[in-house]
Design a protein around this motif. Sequence first.
Motif, PDB file in Angstrom:
ATOM      1  N   VAL A 180       7.248   2.344  -7.972  1.00  0.00           N
ATOM      2  CA  VAL A 180       6.468   1.645  -9.000  1.00  0.00           C
ATOM      3  C   VAL A 180       6.043   2.627 -10.080  1.00  0.00           C
ATOM      4  CG1 VAL A 180       4.242   0.529  -9.452  1.00  0.00           C
ATOM      5  CG2 VAL A 180       5.658  -0.259  -7.565  1.00  0.00           C
ATOM      6  N   ASP A 181       5.585   3.813  -9.669  1.00  0.00           N
ATOM      7  CA  ASP A 181       5.179   4.835 -10.639  1.00  0.00           C
ATOM      8  C   ASP A 181       6.331   5.184 -11.582  1.00  0.00           C
ATOM      9  OD1 ASP A 181       2.677   4.907  -9.514  1.00  0.00           O
ATOM     10  OD2 ASP A 181       3.059   6.691  -8.291  1.00  0.00           O
ATOM     11  N   GLU A 182       7.555   5.126 -11.053  1.00  0.00           N
ATOM     12  CA  GLU A 182       8.731   5.452 -11.855  1.00  0.00           C
ATOM     13  C   GLU A 182       9.243   4.247 -12.648  1.00  0.00           C
ATOM     14  OE1 GLU A 182      11.662   7.088  -9.239  1.00  0.00           O
ATOM     15  OE2 GLU A 182      10.232   8.473  -8.304  1.00  0.00           O
ATOM     16  N   GLY A 183       8.622   3.079 -12.445  1.00  0.00           N
ATOM     17  CA  GLY A 183       9.062   1.874 -13.150  1.00  0.00           C
ATOM     18  C   GLY A 183      10.291   1.224 -12.548  1.00  0.00           C
ATOM     19  N   LEU A 236       0.382  -9.854 -18.379  1.00  0.00           N
ATOM     20  CA  LEU A 236       1.268  -8.728 -18.081  1.00  0.00           C
ATOM     21  C   LEU A 236       0.493  -7.412 -18.147  1.00  0.00           C
ATOM     22  CD1 LEU A 236       4.021  -7.575 -17.440  1.00  0.00           C
ATOM     23  CD2 LEU A 236       4.584  -7.686 -19.884  1.00  0.00           C
ATOM     24  N   ALA A 237      -0.383  -7.301 -19.149  1.00  0.00           N
ATOM     25  CA  ALA A 237      -1.214  -6.095 -19.255  1.00  0.00           C
ATOM     26  C   ALA A 237      -2.069  -5.925 -18.007  1.00  0.00           C
ATOM     27  CB  ALA A 237      -2.098  -6.185 -20.494  1.00  0.00           C
ATOM     28  N   TRP A 238      -2.650  -7.032 -17.533  1.00  0.00           N
ATOM     29  CA  TRP A 238      -3.516  -6.998 -16.352  1.00  0.00           C
ATOM     30  C   TRP A 238      -2.747  -6.541 -15.111  1.00  0.00           C
ATOM     31  CZ3 TRP A 238      -8.043  -6.518 -14.431  1.00  0.00           C
ATOM     32  CH2 TRP A 238      -8.350  -6.975 -13.150  1.00  0.00           C
ATOM     33  N   GLU A 239      -1.534  -7.048 -14.934  1.00  0.00           N
ATOM     34  CA  GLU A 239      -0.740  -6.661 -13.760  1.00  0.00           C
ATOM     35  C   GLU A 239      -0.354  -5.187 -13.831  1.00  0.00           C
ATOM     36  OE1 GLU A 239      -0.805  -8.446 -11.347  1.00  0.00           O
ATOM     37  OE2 GLU A 239      -0.814 -10.547 -11.950  1.00  0.00           O
ATOM     38  N   HIS A 240       0.009  -4.711 -15.031  1.00  0.00           N
ATOM     39  CA  HIS A 240       0.317  -3.281 -15.171  1.00  0.00           C
ATOM     40  C   HIS A 240      -0.920  -2.435 -14.860  1.00  0.00           C
ATOM     41  CE1 HIS A 240       4.433  -3.112 -16.440  1.00  0.00           C
ATOM     42  NE2 HIS A 240       4.254  -3.942 -17.454  1.00  0.00           N
ATOM     43  N   ASN A 279      -3.316  -3.201 -12.787  1.00  0.00           N
ATOM     44  CA  ASN A 279      -3.484  -3.199 -11.329  1.00  0.00           C
ATOM     45  C   ASN A 279      -2.521  -2.240 -10.648  1.00  0.00           C
ATOM     46  OD1 ASN A 279      -5.567  -5.061 -11.268  1.00  0.00           O
ATOM     47  ND2 ASN A 279      -4.196  -6.816 -11.188  1.00  0.00           N
ATOM     48  N   LEU A 280      -1.349  -2.045 -11.248  1.00  0.00           N
ATOM     49  CA  LEU A 280      -0.359  -1.131 -10.678  1.00  0.00           C
ATOM     50  C   LEU A 280      -0.629   0.326 -11.058  1.00  0.00           C
ATOM     51  CD1 LEU A 280       2.941  -3.152 -11.267  1.00  0.00           C
ATOM     52  CD2 LEU A 280       1.814  -2.740  -9.076  1.00  0.00           C
ATOM     53  N   GLY A 281      -1.617   0.555 -11.923  1.00  0.00           N
ATOM     54  CA  GLY A 281      -1.904   1.907 -12.373  1.00  0.00           C
ATOM     55  C   GLY A 281      -0.958   2.403 -13.451  1.00  0.00           C
ATOM     56  N   ARG A 282      -0.199   1.485 -14.046  1.00  0.00           N
ATOM     57  CA  ARG A 282       0.719   1.846 -15.130  1.00  0.00           C
ATOM     58  C   ARG A 282      -0.038   1.641 -16.455  1.00  0.00           C
ATOM     59  NH1 ARG A 282       5.859   2.578 -14.098  1.00  0.00           N
ATOM     60  NH2 ARG A 282       6.491   1.797 -16.153  1.00  0.00           N
ATOM     61  N   TYR A 283      -0.864   2.622 -16.768  1.00  0.00           N
ATOM     62  CA  TYR A 283      -1.831   2.431 -17.845  1.00  0.00           C
ATOM     63  C   TYR A 283      -1.210   2.437 -19.237  1.00  0.00           C
ATOM     64  CZ  TYR A 283      -5.076   3.138 -14.025  1.00  0.00           C
ATOM     65  OH  TYR A 283      -5.754   3.009 -12.840  1.00  0.00           O
TER      66      TYR A 283
END
Length: 695
Positions: free
Chosen positions: A265-268, A320-324, A326-330
């Motif tokens: 996830v961190d790597e997309g 979509l912004a909210w889900e990102h 939550n994933l820590g993909r700021y």
Amino acid sequence: MKRRVILLSIMLCASLCIAPAVVAQETEVVQIAGRVTSISEDGSTVVVNRGSNDNLIADSLCYFLPNRGIESADINWDIQLGTGTIKAIEPESIFIEKEAVYDTLKVGDYCGLYASLPTFILQTNVGNIMHWDIVFLDYEKRLPLFELKDLIQNPTQAKVDSIIDILIDELHKHADTVEVWSSGKIIKGGMFDGLGWGEAFKKTKKEHVELYLQYVHYLPGRLINYYWWFIETYATWMINEMPTAESEKKTDLALPHAQKGDDLVDEGKFQEAIEAYKEALSIYPDYLYAIDMLETIGNVIKYRNILQQDPNDVTTQFELAWEHYNLGRYDDALEHFTEAKELGYDSISIKKYIGYILVFQGMYSEAIKIFTELHAMDKQDKNIQKWLTYSKAREKQDAKKGSADAYLMTGNVKYEEENWDDAIDEYKKALSIEPENAEIRKRIKRTVIREKAHQEQIWAVQNWDRGEFERAKERWKDAIGMCDGIGDSVCIKTILSEMADGMYDMGFYDDAIDVYKQVIEIAPGEYDAYISISNCYKGKKEYENAILWVKRGIKVNPTDAWGHNILGLIYLKAGEFNKGIKPLNKAVELDSAYKYPHYNLGQIYIRKENYDEADYHLRKAIEIDKDYWDARHDIQNIMCVGEEKIKLKDHPNDVTALLRYGRALWHMDDYERSIEVLKRLIALKPDDVIALSYL
């Protein structure tokens, strides 16, 4: 996860520094623990005790950990007090030379050590129990029933089976004594439900002891490095319904796959991450973390597809912004929050999250501007005030390159957001600058206790979800006692709210009301508690009390749309449709992106047979949430009602039209008129099975 990372790094160091031993079978370097029994006068040498020191790695690095327990171990694995190196190993003691020192080390604290053990041992419950130095004593409390060295000398399944036989024999031999202890008490729950204690001991077989050993293996907790009276610990486990650690075991096995998913996830790499989380779920289907991550990633993919078709869909940009987020993909979250803002969704919530992200990215000056603006809009918002303080503290740290006050400020913010480990890290930085500051030490102690209370909360929720209500209440009470001991009223309020929410969810409305009232006693301005009490009375269909409490909540926070929506909903449930319109319109006025007031207005206008107004508000709800299927179904039913009413005007005895009309009303929860229409149908066609099924 953090503990495992520390372990791997030190294991690598140890394995590089030590010549490989010649062994008959495969071995592994593992983490073990020992208790500090004495410290030399000059503080340079620490003596650590273990029941067995077999296969410890000489000259290896070790580290000291705080023990928060008194009669049993309660180790905080994420807080290091210092490090050292093993200098001598004797049968009963380990001598360690201290190196780096971060905090005061005391007798009773723990030392993380490393040993090289046969892999077979680590694959058995008995072996894991022994490598954690959990020692079970015989009935006389004099001799251990088994020791690690016995299994090291003979690491076979036959030896494991013989140890289990010893334990079974110990239980059978003392069954009559245990029966006397129990004074005739009967076990409730578990495999021995309905049996006396002594009878259960006599009926204990290999399968029961193996289940107990698995429980100890995966939940060693306070058993570590202590001597335990075996028949007492087994009896305690038995009369507490023989809990298993199956979920912990499966979580442990699934964890590497979940960690791999997190990295992807961190790597997309979302598709690859999905496969990793699915692997975790194949091991443990109830692994909530993996389930939540799959749902979040699924939402990201769904919202991306929607935006490919319509990049100006402001609601989807926000989601979509909210889900990102939550994933820590700021970076991605900031991009889509900004896009939603530019498209016209310039809400307070978007400003907040942009501010949070700027803090995470170290852009403190920009964050301060946002939080200052928000604080000016609502000076009562403690969360905004907290983030403004935190941003200023971090900016100050950057300017002064670290100061005790700044670290203390950031630690306080981390404490308030329940990020205990980070809070302690910040406090320890402050302490390194001002080592004699008693207030900082007090903050560290307070945080350690609060973290322990938080763990009790987690266990309480787990007990509650399993239906173990009394045990859950005991744990919540213990957590409240800890928070009371450190004077943390916010903690007490949080735990009480959690208790009440659980009671509400289970339909225990009276109990929930009592606990929510305790919350209000602590914090009279706790808006959510008033609304929640109102919801409890709504659940009991005591609408007058429900209206009374929601109005009290609205007085506390008149600008929040939730309370006005709940007031309108209660009027709807009570059948006072005209009274419900005003508060629901107020909710819409206060929050235009709130779908429920529109939906509830739709329901009121359906009851008033004003289908045009109902259709308008239901479509407004769908504009906010395109997947709001309840609203979509009601619109379809309104269209059906309109069509069938036209047919019935010309053909009043059309049974098909009557059936469709009655069913549409039923599915819009307009039961009174639905029954009236279906009775007209039955009068014309008494054997209509579908109509009869509704009645």
